[in-house]
Design a protein around this motif. Structure first.
Motif, mmCIF file in Angstrom:
data_model
loop_
_atom_site.group_PDB
_atom_site.id
_atom_site.type_symbol
_atom_site.label_atom_id
_atom_site.label_comp_id
_atom_site.label_asym_id
_atom_site.label_seq_id
_atom_site.Cartn_x
_atom_site.Cartn_y
_atom_site.Cartn_z
ATOM 1 N N SER B 23 0.831 -1.214 0.000
ATOM 2 C CA SER B 23 0.000 0.000 0.000
ATOM 3 C C SER B 23 0.862 1.261 0.000
ATOM 4 O O SER B 23 0.428 2.310 -0.483
ATOM 5 C CB SER B 23 -0.938 0.002 1.210
ATOM 6 O OG SER B 23 -0.190 -0.042 2.403
ATOM 7 N N THR B 24 2.096 1.167 0.511
ATOM 8 C CA THR B 24 2.970 2.358 0.514
ATOM 9 C C THR B 24 3.299 2.810 -0.902
ATOM 10 O O THR B 24 3.524 3.995 -1.133
ATOM 11 C CB THR B 24 4.287 2.066 1.260
ATOM 12 O OG1 THR B 24 4.790 0.814 0.818
ATOM 13 C CG2 THR B 24 4.083 2.056 2.749
ATOM 14 N N HIS B 27 0.507 5.188 -1.906
ATOM 15 C CA HIS B 27 0.574 6.470 -1.193
ATOM 16 C C HIS B 27 1.740 7.307 -1.719
ATOM 17 O O HIS B 27 1.609 8.524 -1.896
ATOM 18 C CB HIS B 27 0.719 6.229 0.306
ATOM 19 C CG HIS B 27 -0.527 5.693 0.927
ATOM 20 N ND1 HIS B 27 -1.693 6.419 0.977
ATOM 21 C CD2 HIS B 27 -0.802 4.493 1.496
ATOM 22 C CE1 HIS B 27 -2.634 5.692 1.571
ATOM 23 N NE2 HIS B 27 -2.116 4.509 1.882
ATOM 24 N N GLN B 30 0.851 8.723 -5.071
ATOM 25 C CA GLN B 30 -0.121 9.812 -4.926
ATOM 26 C C GLN B 30 0.587 11.127 -4.582
ATOM 27 O O GLN B 30 0.332 12.166 -5.195
ATOM 28 C CB GLN B 30 -1.128 9.451 -3.834
ATOM 29 C CG GLN B 30 -2.235 10.478 -3.684
ATOM 30 C CD GLN B 30 -3.098 10.194 -2.464
ATOM 31 O OE1 GLN B 30 -2.683 9.501 -1.538
ATOM 32 N NE2 GLN B 30 -4.307 10.707 -2.474
ATOM 33 N N VAL B 66 -6.249 4.865 -5.056
ATOM 34 C CA VAL B 66 -6.364 5.139 -3.614
ATOM 35 C C VAL B 66 -7.737 4.714 -3.101
ATOM 36 O O VAL B 66 -7.871 4.215 -1.982
ATOM 37 C CB VAL B 66 -6.091 6.637 -3.345
ATOM 38 C CG1 VAL B 66 -6.445 7.002 -1.907
ATOM 39 C CG2 VAL B 66 -4.636 6.970 -3.619
ATOM 40 N N SER B 77 2.689 -0.663 6.316
ATOM 41 C CA SER B 77 2.429 -1.111 4.950
ATOM 42 C C SER B 77 1.815 -2.504 4.950
ATOM 43 O O SER B 77 2.183 -3.368 5.742
ATOM 44 C CB SER B 77 3.733 -1.128 4.154
ATOM 45 O OG SER B 77 3.456 -1.473 2.819
#
Lengths: 103, 208
Positions: B23-24, B27, B30, B66, B77
């Motif tokens: 998931s990092t 992010h 983004q 996201v 994470s």
């Protein structure tokens, strides 16, 4: 695309050629590998079958960065002058494992 | 025995579009896209306007990613399963392979050999705070070969996520031909001072 800036010759071919050009086939077993320096962000090491070289690219990138900044400030010709200096990657041999056994 | 072996095979997902990523990654992507977009909005030059269209697409894409993440602030994470956003009608554009120009030199007496390693390097940030301009982010790509050759290339034309659309220009030749389009353009034109004979590294001296 990648703009090729320079080509570095580590001198392996010329070293082998001095001894016996027929030995060049041993390069088939050579496998150079980059290892970034864990502390200094401007250095890399290149390991290969005949030793290790340190490559430093700080002078190269800083020179270009300063020249680009000057170009932005309308000091014309700064980039051209910087490119003419031909500042390349600094290559330092740090280990040579090349040896020849003679009968 | 045979049946029990077959039963233990994992069930593969039929949905080939799904991918598991930390998931990092999303992010970080983004933040990166938003920073690029904010900077082009501030600049307002003609090249910035051209890129702002691209960054709007990238922003739309990353926003859709996201939304697929589990809600709540990420404390650590985790691997998440995501699918490509469907909010953009156009297909992502495949880019590459990339040309090495001008052609790298060959070592005398060598037949070449395979490339064995590649690395991307950029000077670390934080050492010179006041000069975090575009030039500071100039990266180099180094490629090592079996015969001890190392090609040092400048990453002047950064790779951006693009989509198949006519108005988003993907032809790098435009960078060479339209004068002063961007900083990158200027580096390219300095490196190839003569646009007609790009084969040689000329340092401003046309061999013809």
């Amino acid at each position: 695309m990648f703009a090729v800036y320079e080509t570095v010759d580590l001198g392996i071919v010329s070293t082998v050629n001095q001894i016996d050009p027929s030995l060049l086939d041993i390069l088939q077993g050579n496998h150079p590998v980059f290892v970034p320096d864990p502390i200094h962000g401007d250095s890399l090491y290149l390991y290969h079958a005949f030793g290790v070289q340190a490559l430093n690219f700080r002078a190269l990138l800083e020179g270009l960065a300063v020249a680009l900044q000057d170009e932005n400030d309308d000091k014309g010709g700064a980039l051209q002058a910087e490119l003419k200096k031909e500042q390349g990657v600094e290559v330092t041999p740090i280990l040579s494992t090349f040896s020849v056994e003679r009968r | 025995m045979r049946t029990s072996h077959r039963a233990s095979l994992p069930q593969y997902s039929i949905d080939r579009q799904r991918r598991s990523v930390p998931s990092t990654y999303i992010h970080a992507l983004q933040l990166f896209v938003e920073a690029k977009r904010d900077q082009t909005l501030q600049e307002g030059s003609s090249s910035a306007r051209e890129f702002s269209v691209l960054y709007e697409y990238q922003h739309k894409y990353v926003t859709a990613l996201v939304k697929q993440l589990p809600s709540g602030f990420p404390t650590q994470s985790q691997t998440v399963s995501i699918h490509p956003p469907t909010t953009i009608r156009h297909k992502p554009l495949r880019q590459g392979p990339f040309l090495l120009q001008p052609s790298p030199l060959t070592i005398e007496g060598s037949e070449g050999g395979d490339a064995t390693d590649i690395i991307y390097a950029v000077l670390g940030n934080g050492e010179s705070e006041e000069s975090d301009d575009e030039a500071e982010k100039l990266g180099i790509v180094m490629i090592a070969y079996q015969d001890g050759k190392v090609d040092v290339c400048l990453d002047v034309d950064k790779v951006e996520a693009r989509w198949e659309k006519k108005t988003v220009n993907t032809n790098f030749n435009i960078y060479l031909l339209v004068p002063a389009l961007s900083l990158r353009c200027r580096i390219l034109r300095m490196i190839y001072p003569c646009l007609l004979c790009m084969r040689r590294w000329t340092w401003g001296l046309c061999p013809r």
